[in-house]
Design a protein around this motif. Structure first.
Motif, PDB file in Angstrom:
ATOM      1  N   UNK A  13      25.554  47.202  37.550  1.00 20.84           N
ATOM      2  CA  UNK A  13      26.276  46.689  38.720  1.00 20.84           C
ATOM      3  C   UNK A  13      27.003  47.760  39.539  1.00 20.84           C
ATOM      4  N   UNK A  14      27.607  48.742  38.867  1.00 20.18           N
ATOM      5  CA  UNK A  14      28.362  49.756  39.624  1.00 20.18           C
ATOM      6  C   UNK A  14      27.436  50.675  40.429  1.00 20.18           C
ATOM      7  N   UNK A  15      26.126  50.604  40.168  1.00 19.79           N
ATOM      8  CA  UNK A  15      25.177  51.424  40.932  1.00 19.79           C
ATOM      9  C   UNK A  15      24.416  50.627  41.992  1.00 19.79           C
ATOM     10  N   UNK A  16      24.785  49.358  42.159  1.00 16.71           N
ATOM     11  CA  UNK A  16      24.093  48.535  43.163  1.00 16.71           C
ATOM     12  C   UNK A  16      24.339  49.069  44.576  1.00 16.71           C
ATOM     13  N   UNK A  17      25.578  49.487  44.855  1.00 15.35           N
ATOM     14  CA  UNK A  17      25.877  49.999  46.197  1.00 15.35           C
ATOM     15  C   UNK A  17      25.159  51.331  46.466  1.00 15.35           C
TER      16      UNK A  17
ATOM     17  N   UNK B 240      17.711  53.371  36.157  1.00 18.28           N
ATOM     18  CA  UNK B 240      19.074  53.844  36.366  1.00 18.28           C
ATOM     19  C   UNK B 240      19.280  55.056  35.459  1.00 18.28           C
ATOM     20  N   UNK B 241      19.626  56.199  36.041  1.00 15.77           N
ATOM     21  CA  UNK B 241      19.797  57.438  35.260  1.00 15.77           C
ATOM     22  C   UNK B 241      20.821  57.272  34.140  1.00 15.77           C
ATOM     23  N   UNK B 242      21.714  56.286  34.282  1.00 15.97           N
ATOM     24  CA  UNK B 242      22.772  56.075  33.283  1.00 15.97           C
ATOM     25  C   UNK B 242      22.386  55.032  32.234  1.00 15.97           C
ATOM     26  N   UNK B 243      21.145  54.550  32.287  1.00 14.98           N
ATOM     27  CA  UNK B 243      20.661  53.580  31.308  1.00 14.98           C
ATOM     28  C   UNK B 243      19.153  53.441  31.479  1.00 14.98           C
TER      29      UNK B 243
ATOM     30  N   UNK C 159      24.219  60.945  40.286  1.00 16.72           N
ATOM     31  CA  UNK C 159      24.584  59.841  39.379  1.00 16.72           C
ATOM     32  C   UNK C 159      26.106  59.712  39.326  1.00 16.72           C
ATOM     33  N   UNK C 160      26.604  58.472  39.314  1.00 19.95           N
ATOM     34  CA  UNK C 160      28.055  58.272  39.399  1.00 19.95           C
ATOM     35  C   UNK C 160      28.768  58.565  38.083  1.00 19.95           C
ATOM     36  N   UNK C 161      28.024  58.548  36.969  1.00 26.37           N
ATOM     37  CA  UNK C 161      28.613  58.869  35.657  1.00 26.37           C
ATOM     38  C   UNK C 161      27.794  59.999  35.024  1.00 26.37           C
ATOM     39  N   UNK C 162      28.138  61.249  35.386  1.00 24.93           N
ATOM     40  CA  UNK C 162      27.283  62.371  35.004  1.00 24.93           C
ATOM     41  C   UNK C 162      27.122  62.559  33.497  1.00 24.93           C
TER      42      UNK C 162
ATOM     43  N   UNK D 234      40.271  54.940  43.791  1.00 29.04           N
ATOM     44  CA  UNK D 234      41.096  55.677  42.826  1.00 29.04           C
ATOM     45  C   UNK D 234      40.748  55.218  41.419  1.00 29.04           C
ATOM     46  N   UNK D 235      40.520  56.087  40.458  1.00 28.22           N
ATOM     47  CA  UNK D 235      40.340  57.525  40.666  1.00 28.22           C
ATOM     48  C   UNK D 235      39.019  57.809  41.382  1.00 28.22           C
ATOM     49  N   UNK D 236      39.005  58.898  42.142  1.00 23.80           N
ATOM     50  CA  UNK D 236      37.801  59.257  42.906  1.00 23.80           C
ATOM     51  C   UNK D 236      36.655  59.569  41.947  1.00 23.80           C
ATOM     52  N   UNK D 237      35.429  59.162  42.282  1.00 25.20           N
ATOM     53  CA  UNK D 237      34.285  59.501  41.427  1.00 25.20           C
ATOM     54  C   UNK D 237      34.050  61.009  41.432  1.00 25.20           C
ATOM     55  N   UNK D 238      33.396  61.544  40.388  1.00 25.01           N
ATOM     56  CA  UNK D 238      33.145  62.990  40.349  1.00 25.01           C
ATOM     57  C   UNK D 238      32.231  63.418  41.493  1.00 25.01           C
ATOM     58  N   UNK D 239      32.453  64.623  41.998  1.00 25.16           N
ATOM     59  CA  UNK D 239      31.612  65.131  43.088  1.00 25.16           C
ATOM     60  C   UNK D 239      30.226  65.497  42.573  1.00 25.16           C
ATOM     61  N   UNK D 240      29.169  65.093  43.286  1.00 27.42           N
ATOM     62  CA  UNK D 240      27.822  65.542  42.911  1.00 27.42           C
ATOM     63  C   UNK D 240      27.721  67.063  42.868  1.00 27.42           C
TER      64      UNK D 240
END
Length: 269
Positions: free
Chosen positions: A7-11, A100-103, A123-126, A170-176
Motif C-alpha cells: 500500500x505505501x508504494x501505490x502512490x 515490489x522491490x520491497x517484497x 525504493x522507499x525502504x532501501x 514527517x519523518x521525510x523518506x530517505x533520499x534516493x
C-alpha cells in the motif's frame, strides 16, 4: 498467483505509471550507462537474470540479447505493458512481472544475477529492498547497479523540481541519492555481497533545453506528475526553471548534460 504492490508504494507506482510508453525515451537518454552496467554484470547465455525496476524494459532487452533468461519486475503495470509489447516486437523472450522491490514475488536464490539501472535507488525502504535483492540472488551470484551520484546532475535536476513539490511527510523518506555514495551502498549491501565500484558518466543529449522539458514533462513520471499537479502559473515557472537548468549545458549543436553515476558490482557471499 495474485500479487499486489504494498500500500505505501501505490502512490509511487502511480507516479511512474504516468510516463507510460514515453518513459522509454527517458531510458534512451541513459542507454550508455545501461550498456556499461550490463557489460560489468556480464550475463551469460541461459543464466537467470532479474532486471529490478525494469520500467519500459530497456535493460532487460539488452540483457536478453546476450542470451540470458530475463525476468523484468516493476511496480508500474503500465510501463510493464509497454516493455512486454516492445520485447515481443524485437523477438526477445523476456518475462515481465509486477514486482515490489520491497517484497519480491520470487523464491529464495531464484536468480543467478540481479541488475537495476537507476531503479532500486528509488525504493522507499532501501534496507528492505537491499535485503530482497540478496534473498533472490543465489550464493556466488552477482548484482550490478547504476545509481546517480549524490551531488551530480540528476540530483541537481531534482533540486530544480523540489520547490514545486509538496512538503515531504514527517519523518521525510530517505533520499534516493543516498545510493550515490559508496559508503551508503556498503551499508545496504556489504554484509551480503563483496562489492566493487566504478564511476561512469552518461551524456544526455537533446536538440535544445526546451526539448529536455518536453521529454521529461511528457515521459518521466516524477516530472510529469509534478507538472500535472500545478496550476498554470506555477507550471510555467517550473518549465522556465527546468529549461534554464538544462540551458547551462548548451553546445553549438544542442544540449549535452554529463550525468555521473556509480556502477556497483557485488558477488553474493
Amino acid at each position: 498467483m495474485h500479487y499486489e504492490i504494498q500500500p505505501h508504494n501505490a502512490r509511487p507506482a502511480g507516479i511512474w505509471n504516468s510516463g507510460g510508453a514515453r518513459y522509454n525515451e527517458i531510458s534512451r537518454g541513459i542507454a550508455d550507462s545501461i550498456e556499461h552496467c550490463v557489460l560489468r554484470l556480464d550475463p551469460r547465455p541461459g543464466e537467470r537474470v532479474l532486471d529490478l525496476a525494469t520500467g519500459t524494459g530497456w535493460t532487460s532487452r539488452v540483457v536478453a540479447r546476450r542470451g540470458a533468461q530475463v525476468t523484468g519486475a516493476d511496480i508500474s503495470a503500465d510501463l510493464l505493458a509497454f516493455a512486454a509489447e516492445q520485447a515481443r516486437s524485437e523477438g526477445l523472450d523476456v518475462t515481465y512481472q509486477l514486482g515490489d522491490a520491497e517484497g519480491l514475488p520470487f523464491e529464495d536464490d531464484a536468480f543467478d544475477a540481479v541488475i537495476s539501472t537507476c531503479g532500486v535507488m528509488f525504493a522507499s525502504r532501501p534496507e528492505t529492498a537491499a535485503a530482497e535483492m540478496a534473498r533472490v540472488c543465489r550464493k556466488g551470484g552477482r548484482i550490478c547497479l547504476t545509481t546517480w551520484l549524490a551531488e551530480g546532475s540528476v540530483f541537481k535536476m531534482f533540486m530544480v523540481m523540489k520547490p514545486y513539490m509538496p512538503p515531504p511527510p514527517e519523518p521525510a523518506p530517505p533520499s534516493p541519492f543516498a545510493w550515490g555514495r559508496t559508503e551508503r551502498i556498503e551499508e545496504l549491501l556489504g554484509q551480503n555481497f563483496e562489492l566493487a565500484f566504478e564511476k561512469g558518466v552518461s551524456f544526455y543529449r537533446e536538440p535544445s533545453a526546451e526539448a529536455a522539458w518536453e521529454r521529461f514533462s511528457g515521459g518521466y513520471g516524477p516530472t510529469k506528475a509534478l507538472a500535472a499537479s500545478l496550476d498554470e502559473p506555477r507550471r510555467a515557472d517550473l518549465r522556465r526553471d527546468f529549461i534554464a537548468f538544462h540551458d547551462q549545458f548548451s553546445t553549438s549543436l544542442g544540449i549535452c548534460v554529463p550525468r555521473e553515476y556509480w556502477v556497483t558490482r557485488g558477488i553474493r557471499h
